[in-house]
Design a protein around this motif. Structure first.
Motif, PDB file in Angstrom:
ATOM      1  N   ARG A 149       0.870  -1.280  -0.013  1.00  0.00           N
ATOM      2  CA  ARG A 149       0.058  -0.010  -0.064  1.00  0.00           C
ATOM      3  C   ARG A 149       0.993   1.279   0.037  1.00  0.00           C
ATOM      4  O   ARG A 149       0.598   2.272  -0.565  1.00  0.00           O
ATOM      5  CB  ARG A 149      -0.905   0.090   1.427  1.00  0.00           C
ATOM      6  CG  ARG A 149      -1.884  -0.951   1.386  1.00  0.00           C
ATOM      7  CD  ARG A 149      -2.625  -0.845   2.670  1.00  0.00           C
ATOM      8  NE  ARG A 149      -3.837   0.047   2.476  1.00  0.00           N
ATOM      9  CZ  ARG A 149      -4.505   0.379   3.465  1.00  0.00           C
ATOM     10  NH1 ARG A 149      -4.522  -0.098   4.490  1.00  0.00           N
ATOM     11  NH2 ARG A 149      -5.378   1.499   3.518  1.00  0.00           N
ATOM     12  N   GLU A 150       1.842   1.160   0.821  1.00  0.00           N
ATOM     13  CA  GLU A 150       2.730   2.468   0.712  1.00  0.00           C
ATOM     14  C   GLU A 150       3.656   2.604  -0.588  1.00  0.00           C
ATOM     15  O   GLU A 150       3.519   3.710  -1.056  1.00  0.00           O
ATOM     16  CB  GLU A 150       4.039   2.250   1.916  1.00  0.00           C
ATOM     17  CG  GLU A 150       3.418   2.022   3.486  1.00  0.00           C
ATOM     18  CD  GLU A 150       4.275   1.754   4.316  1.00  0.00           C
ATOM     19  OE1 GLU A 150       5.657   2.004   3.845  1.00  0.00           O
ATOM     20  OE2 GLU A 150       3.979   1.935   5.590  1.00  0.00           O
TER      21      GLU A 150
ATOM     22  N   THR B 180       0.955   3.938  -3.147  1.00  0.00           N
ATOM     23  CA  THR B 180       0.603   5.391  -2.663  1.00  0.00           C
ATOM     24  C   THR B 180       1.598   6.309  -3.092  1.00  0.00           C
ATOM     25  O   THR B 180       1.352   7.349  -3.787  1.00  0.00           O
ATOM     26  CB  THR B 180       0.396   5.405  -1.392  1.00  0.00           C
ATOM     27  OG1 THR B 180      -0.724   4.830  -0.722  1.00  0.00           O
ATOM     28  CG2 THR B 180      -0.255   6.893  -1.104  1.00  0.00           C
TER      29      THR B 180
ATOM     30  N   SER C 194       1.757   9.245  -6.211  1.00  0.00           N
ATOM     31  CA  SER C 194       1.922  10.704  -5.649  1.00  0.00           C
ATOM     32  C   SER C 194       3.060  10.919  -6.832  1.00  0.00           C
ATOM     33  O   SER C 194       3.218  12.153  -6.957  1.00  0.00           O
ATOM     34  CB  SER C 194       2.478  10.652  -4.185  1.00  0.00           C
ATOM     35  OG  SER C 194       1.510  10.361  -3.298  1.00  0.00           O
TER      36      SER C 194
ATOM     37  N   ASP D   1      -8.050   4.744  -6.924  1.00  0.00           N
ATOM     38  CA  ASP D   1      -7.581   3.440  -6.547  1.00  0.00           C
ATOM     39  C   ASP D   1      -8.342   2.382  -7.287  1.00  0.00           C
ATOM     40  O   ASP D   1      -9.592   2.484  -7.246  1.00  0.00           O
ATOM     41  CB  ASP D   1      -8.082   3.250  -4.986  1.00  0.00           C
ATOM     42  CG  ASP D   1      -7.444   2.268  -4.134  1.00  0.00           C
ATOM     43  OD1 ASP D   1      -7.168   1.098  -4.753  1.00  0.00           O
ATOM     44  OD2 ASP D   1      -6.972   2.430  -3.055  1.00  0.00           O
TER      45      ASP D   1
ATOM     46  N   ILE E  22      -4.953   2.566  -1.359  1.00  0.00           N
ATOM     47  CA  ILE E  22      -4.164   3.967  -1.543  1.00  0.00           C
ATOM     48  C   ILE E  22      -4.310   4.372  -0.018  1.00  0.00           C
ATOM     49  O   ILE E  22      -5.483   4.543   0.699  1.00  0.00           O
ATOM     50  CB  ILE E  22      -4.440   4.755  -2.352  1.00  0.00           C
ATOM     51  CG1 ILE E  22      -3.750   4.330  -3.618  1.00  0.00           C
ATOM     52  CG2 ILE E  22      -3.808   6.123  -2.103  1.00  0.00           C
ATOM     53  CD1 ILE E  22      -4.390   4.978  -5.028  1.00  0.00           C
TER      54      ILE E  22
ATOM     55  N   LEU F 261      -0.873   9.925   0.311  1.00  0.00           N
ATOM     56  CA  LEU F 261      -0.974  10.697  -1.088  1.00  0.00           C
ATOM     57  C   LEU F 261      -0.663  11.992  -1.155  1.00  0.00           C
ATOM     58  O   LEU F 261      -1.146  12.910  -0.232  1.00  0.00           O
ATOM     59  CB  LEU F 261      -2.443  10.300  -1.602  1.00  0.00           C
ATOM     60  CG  LEU F 261      -2.686  10.653  -2.996  1.00  0.00           C
ATOM     61  CD1 LEU F 261      -1.906   9.786  -3.904  1.00  0.00           C
ATOM     62  CD2 LEU F 261      -4.066  10.516  -3.231  1.00  0.00           C
TER      63      LEU F 261
END
Length: 273
Positions: free
Chosen positions: A32-33, A36, A40, A59, A67, A72
């Motif tokens: 997820r990181e 994201t 970004s 998403d 996300i 973000l």
């Protein structure tokens, strides 16, 4: 300028296994990181090209809640949650100028492609529009083009780059990993992957006139191959749905947006089997 950034997870740098993309797993929490951060990076690239651009991030993985909103880029708006219209491309309309596809993957049946599938790997083996086989890259590019938006960039593994050029010649591809099998890849460092996406987006937007996305005018013919004959049964309850083979469902007469949405409905109904 208005830009829609659709973000899937299988094509993110570092992601190689189903555990990486399964909501709730420790690996998913890390992915997820990474997801994201790549989103970004695309936002920063859009705003480097046009500081006044309106940027919408969609998403586009699983139940569309991956996300991390607080991580973000704060200059973008985020679409998350399901059900919703246009699924992976929610937010697309005639006001959108360009679309970026981040973290995308190869279509079902692609050899040596990381986590390749189309909409639902457990249910669907092929999707065809007017006889043309399309994965999620092609479906998203076609839907964007239907509304007049240009699919300018895709990121993912090296097979994604090849598929994208096949379905939308001229689209810019950012390779963030090189497939070494269906569950293995040689990956860029997540920070380097984000840097490459950020650098490529302005170039892709500047060259958007050279992209030739797939276009389907008027009502289209949709065919979906599911993995087992019994998977057709619930989908055949939809008025107008046809069985064209033991594992093939067909529907004619709808426009591209409606046909795009119907693929997801078929996946949901057939998946009950």
């Amino acid at each position: 300028m208005r830009v829609l950034i659709s973000v899937d997870m299988e094509g993110i740098a570092g992601v190689v296994d189903r555990a990486d993309i399964a909501p709730g797993s420790p690996e998913w929490a890390l992915a997820r990181e990474w997801m994201t951060d790549e989103a970004s990076a695309a936002v920063r690239g859009v705003l480097a090209f046009d500081q006044d651009a309106e940027v919408l991030v969609c998403d586009a993985h699983a139940k569309y809640r991956n996300i991390l909103p607080q991580r973000l880029d704060r200059r973008a708006r985020l679409v998350r949650g399901t059900p919703r219209p246009h699924d992976m491309l929610t937010g697309i309309d005639s006001a959108v100028d360009a679309v970026c596809l981040i973290g995308y993957h190869g279509r079902a049946g692609t050899a040596d492609s990381v986590l390749a599938h189309t909409i639902s790997g457990a249910v669907i083996s092929s999707v065809r529009i007017d006889g043309t086989a399309l994965g999620e890259i092609g479906l998203s590019a076609a839907l964007a083009a239907h509304y007049g938006a240009v699919p300018v960039l895709v990121s993912g593994d090296d097979t994604v780059a090849a598929e994208a050029e096949e379905v939308a010649p001229g689209i810019r591809a950012v390779i963030v990993k090189w497939a070494r099998g269906g569950h293995a890849a040689e990956n860029l460092h997540p920070a380097v992957a984000s840097e490459r996406i950020e650098q490529a987006v302005p170039e892709a937007l500047a060259a958007r006139a050279s992209v030739r996305p797939p276009r389907f005018a008027g009502p289209v013919d949709l065919e979906v191959d599911v993995r087992r004959p019994e998977m057709t049964e619930r989908a055949l309850l939809i008025p107008g749905m046809e069985r064209r083979g033991p594992c093939t469902l067909g529907f004619s007469g709808l426009g591209l947006p409606e046909s795009y949405g119907l693929v997801g409905v078929i996946a949901d109904l057939a998946g009950i089997a």
